[in-house]
Design an enzyme around this catalytic site. Structure first.
Site, PDB file in Angstrom:
ATOM      1  CG  HIS A  78      -1.883   1.181   1.198  1.00  0.00           C
ATOM      2  ND1 HIS A  78      -2.086   2.091   2.082  1.00  0.00           N
ATOM      3  CD2 HIS A  78      -2.774   1.450   0.212  1.00  0.00           C
ATOM      4  CE1 HIS A  78      -3.138   2.973   1.917  1.00  0.00           C
ATOM      5  NE2 HIS A  78      -3.575   2.684   0.660  1.00  0.00           N
ATOM      6  CG  HIS A  79       3.272   2.798  -2.090  1.00  0.00           C
ATOM      7  ND1 HIS A  79       3.800   2.646  -3.510  1.00  0.00           N
ATOM      8  CD2 HIS A  79       4.040   1.997  -1.409  1.00  0.00           C
ATOM      9  CE1 HIS A  79       4.789   2.032  -3.292  1.00  0.00           C
ATOM     10  NE2 HIS A  79       5.005   1.581  -2.148  1.00  0.00           N
ATOM     11  CD  GLU A  80      -3.699   7.940   0.747  1.00  0.00           C
ATOM     12  OE1 GLU A  80      -4.523   7.015   0.424  1.00  0.00           O
ATOM     13  OE2 GLU A  80      -3.661   8.931  -0.001  1.00  0.00           O
ATOM     14  CG  HIS A 132      -7.875   2.918  -4.161  1.00  0.00           C
ATOM     15  ND1 HIS A 132      -8.966   2.633  -3.579  1.00  0.00           N
ATOM     16  CD2 HIS A 132      -7.802   1.673  -4.785  1.00  0.00           C
ATOM     17  CE1 HIS A 132      -9.541   1.577  -3.512  1.00  0.00           C
ATOM     18  NE2 HIS A 132      -8.659   0.754  -4.353  1.00  0.00           N
ATOM     19  CD  GLU A 133      -8.194   7.898  -2.959  1.00  0.00           C
ATOM     20  OE1 GLU A 133      -6.982   7.537  -3.201  1.00  0.00           O
ATOM     21  OE2 GLU A 133      -9.135   7.353  -2.417  1.00  0.00           O
ATOM     22  CD  GLU A 164     -11.811   4.634  -4.363  1.00  0.00           C
ATOM     23  OE1 GLU A 164     -12.143   4.103  -3.149  1.00  0.00           O
ATOM     24  OE2 GLU A 164     -10.711   5.396  -4.440  1.00  0.00           O
ATOM     25  CD  GLU A 220     -13.332   4.580   0.183  1.00  0.00           C
ATOM     26  OE1 GLU A 220     -12.285   4.081   0.625  1.00  0.00           O
ATOM     27  OE2 GLU A 220     -13.211   5.777  -0.628  1.00  0.00           O
TER      28      GLU A 220
HETATM   29  C1  NOJ Z   1      -9.137   5.937   0.246  1.00  0.00           C
HETATM   30  C2  NOJ Z   1      -9.148   4.581  -0.328  1.00  0.00           C
HETATM   31  O1  NOJ Z   1     -10.173   4.356  -1.255  1.00  0.00           O
HETATM   32  C3  NOJ Z   1      -9.197   3.618   0.604  1.00  0.00           C
HETATM   33  O2  NOJ Z   1      -9.392   2.217   0.282  1.00  0.00           O
HETATM   34  C4  NOJ Z   1      -8.003   3.742   1.759  1.00  0.00           C
HETATM   35  O3  NOJ Z   1      -8.323   2.751   2.804  1.00  0.00           O
HETATM   36  C5  NOJ Z   1      -7.788   5.159   1.954  1.00  0.00           C
HETATM   37  N1  NOJ Z   1      -7.729   6.012   0.982  1.00  0.00           N
HETATM   38  C6  NOJ Z   1      -6.368   5.157   2.650  1.00  0.00           C
HETATM   39  O4  NOJ Z   1      -5.471   4.981   1.857  1.00  0.00           O
END
Ligand code: NOJ
Length: 679
Positions: free
Chosen positions: A381-383, A461-462, A480, A486
């Site tokens: 995971h890379h936020e 995502h985003e 996404e 969510e």
């Molecule tokens: C939004 C993402 O859609 C979600 O899946 C994720 O858990 C959070 N951001 C944190 O990265």
């Protein structure tokens, strides 16, 4: 002299207005089966336009083509035809993974080369690919000394929809980005829309407007200019003009999928076909599969991403998920919140993320080894919080670390309010702008091509919207790009009961979605309930396609509902074939898909708030074989508005291709079926 010139200008202006409709058709061509035809026209003043007919009836009236430039006079007007050619193409290509294994690419190409006489003699080509189920066209800029650097302010491309219609759309440029609720309105009442924009015309014809192969260019929004006419609006760049290119280049394809009905839109492979073939070579390392993970507990607010007493991605908890995955046959375990940096207001800056350092209570090497010993892989995971400079600085080291530990898929995230993504400007200074600007478009693809170097698949995502680039870069497995499950945890409002029936015919026309389906507990944070029955949660695995699919609920919830959970364990994520059996945008849809790795078929059907009876002819099954149908249906009194949302009936029947099943869907309900041949 002066007088003569003014008189000439006056005469020309007069001629322009009088002859505004005096068009000359300079090129025309039809689709291989003569369903669609395109005419390209030039009017007296040399303005370029095109129009489209379907079965002889106008669907797109005369619509303008051209550009406003920042560093040169506009590419509009003064055009004359240089050359036009048409050619027929028919080939079939194989997808490494997808909704169907083989894709036919059958079109007539019409190439129109024009020159702007007396305006620097600049040249441009407009290339149309005309299919029976849609049209793509793009502009090709040759390398020419008069226009070596092209700075585009805006495209003048129009889509003049020839009939009144109903549109399903999300607004463009608003703060939630692509995560807006999908609206329904007369086409004449939309503002500026994102694509895919889906329209049902008065005569029932369906059109979806989108684009294909968005590479090094700004995303196209569609602005309603008058009546039913839409105009391209290129997303502004934080660097100045929306698009800056040097030398020869092509724009993305502007696409229109056109069909008799909603089902026909989803069956079209137009967007994929208009993308370049695979550039990565052997991609057998991209593994379509399902995963579970440390995720839903954060959205339920019972766990946190950041360190502390509720830190969810800790070693013990992750082991629990690995054991669960191994026991029930899931390939992956997502680990969100394992890395440092979640303490700050990360959705508004993302400056503190480290993509290589774990929190002290998370043992990355140990867990990766433990997972491996159980036949499971961690999903990375890379936020980024939309902070591209910070992410790009660490990207190589981050992918390298994952590769070292056998992590071969990464979910990335770009949480921020649209318009505030952070970029590095050409002057080395921080800039803020839209995620779907040319700079954003460049970044998202870079994240994918850099990942490919480490044989890592990406689930963004985003994201920037999907334009079919998975064909060219098959490690871009999912994204996404719409409201996911969510929103049922914390969304205000949560996803509407008709959300999936809208998604299939809007967002899903662009490509796979990591929808995070399968929450059997049907409850979000603070007791919020889903607008769904349990059967619909199962059907979503078939209806909302993603090669990487998350089973999103908590392990303990799955163990509470073993009968329903069996379908989630069984359902594959890679398909040999896909058929849309029926559907109406925002009302219902039934999709049948054949497993890529067995003889099994799977069906998913979902409805909106209406109870529905849908006939399912089983003609897709092999004739002469008997199948066991494992049916997961709404109970007779099931209803998403009460506790009866949990009423699920699981039953078996023997069927053949000659049978027609009558599906009964509860309000807010669905049905999922697995068909396996009897040996
Ligand atoms: C939004 C993402 O859609 C979600 O899946 C994720 O858990 C959070 N951001 C944190 O990265």
């Amino acid at each position: 002299m002066q007088l003569r010139r003014s008189a000439a200008i006056l005469a020309a202006t007069f001629a322009l207005s009088v002859n505004a409709w005096a068009q000359q058709v300079i090129a025309k061509a039809a689709s291989p089966g003569q369903v669609l035809d395109v005419e390209v026209q030039i009017e007296n003043g040399g303005k370029l336009g095109y129009a489209v007919k379907r079965n002889g009836k106008q669907v797109i009236g005369l619509s303008r083509l051209g550009f406003n430039l920042a560093n040169a006079p506009k590419l509009d007007g003064g055009f004359a035809l240089l050359k036009q050619t048409a050619s027929l193409h028919d080939s079939t290509w194989e997808q490494p993974w997808g909704e169907r294994q083989f894709v036919r690419n059958h079109y007539r190409e019409l190439r129109v080369e024009v020159e702007q006489k007396n305006r620097g003699n600049r040249r441009l080509a407009i290339v149309f690919r005309i299919y029976d189920d849609g049209i793509g066209f793009r502009y090709e800029f040759p390398d020419q000394p008069q226009l070596r650097d092209t700075e585009i302010i805006d495209e003048l491309t129009e889509f003049a929809v020839a009939q009144k219609g109903t549109a399903w759309w999300i607004p463009a440029g608003e703060l939630p980005g692509l995560e807006e609720e999908i609206r329904t309105s007369p086409l004449s009442e939309i503002g500026t829309a994102n694509t895919p924009l889906t329209v049902r015309l008065e005569d029932g014809t369906h059109i979806a407007f989108h684009e294909a192969a968005l590479v090094d260019y700004a995303s196209m929004w569609l602005r309603k200019v008058d009546g039913q006419k839409l105009r391209a609006q290129l997303v502004a760049s934080p660097n100045g003009p929306a698009v800056v290119r040097h030398g020869a280049f092509t724009t993305p394809w502007r696409t229109m999928q056109i069909a008799d009905n909603a089902a026909g839109l989803y069956m079209s492979d137009l967007v994929l076909n208009l993308n370049e073939p695979n550039k990565l070579g052997d991609v057998s390392w991209v593994k379509p599969s399902k995963f579970v993970g440390v995720w839903w507990e954060m959205h339920l607010q019972s766990g946190t991403w950041n360190a502390g007493p509720k830190h969810a991605a800790n070693t013990a908890n992750t082991k629990r998920y690995i054991d669960f995955a191994a026991k029930y046959g899931f390939r992956g375990v997502l680990v969100e919140g394992w890395n440092k940096g979640w303490e700050s207001d990360w959705g508004h800056g993302g400056a503190d993320f480290s993509f290589t350092e774990s929190y002290p209570d998370f043992d990355l090497p140990g867990l990766a080894a433990y997972a491996k010993s159980k036949g499971v892989r961690l999903v990375g995971h890379h936020e980024t919080g939309g902070n591209l400079p910070a992410y790009e600085k660490q990207m190589d080291a981050a992918y390298k670390l994952y590769a070292k530990h056998g992590v071969d898929s990464v979910k990335s995230g770009y949480v921020h309010e649209a318009g505030s993504m952070q970029f590095m400007g050409e002057d080395g200074k921080l800039r803020y702008g839209h995620y779907d600007s040319q700079l954003g478009v460049r970044h998202f693809l870079k994240a994918v091509t850099e990942a490919a170097k480490y044989r890592i698949a990406v689930d963004t995502h985003e994201p920037v919207k999907d334009t079919g680039l998975r064909r060219t870069y098959p490690n871009w497995v999912s994204r996404e790009g719409a409201r996911g499950v969510e929103y049922n945890a914390w969304g205000n409002p949560p996803n509407a009961v008709d959300h999936e029936a809208k998604l299939v015919f809007t967002r899903m026309l662009s490509g796979p979605m990591d929808y995070t389906p399968g929450v059997l507990s049907l409850v979000g944070a603070e007791g919020k309930v889903f607008n769904s029955t349990q059967a619909k949660q199962l059907a979503n695995f078939v209806v909302i396609y993603s090669p990487l699919a998350m089973a999103a609920d908590l392990p303990e919830n799955y163990e509470k509902y073993p009968a329903a959970f069996k379908f989630i364990r069984d359902v594959p994520t890679d398909w040999a074939d896909t058929r849309v059996v029926n559907g109406a945008v925002g009302e219902y849809v039934t999709i049948a898909r054949k497993d890529r790795n067995s003889q099994d078929w799977y069906v998913g059907a979902v409805t909106d708030g209406e109870k529905r009876a849908l006939a399912l002819p089983l003609s897709f099954l092999d004739a002469g074989k008997t199948y066991v149908a494992e049916i997961y249906r709404d109970g007779d009194a099931a209803d998403y508005r009460s506790e009866r949302r949990f009423d699920l009936v699981v039953e078996q029947r023997r069927v053949t291709a000659k049978d027609v099943l009558q599906l009964q869907l509860a309000p807010g309900g669905g049905q999922a079926i697995r068909f396996s041949p009897v040996r």
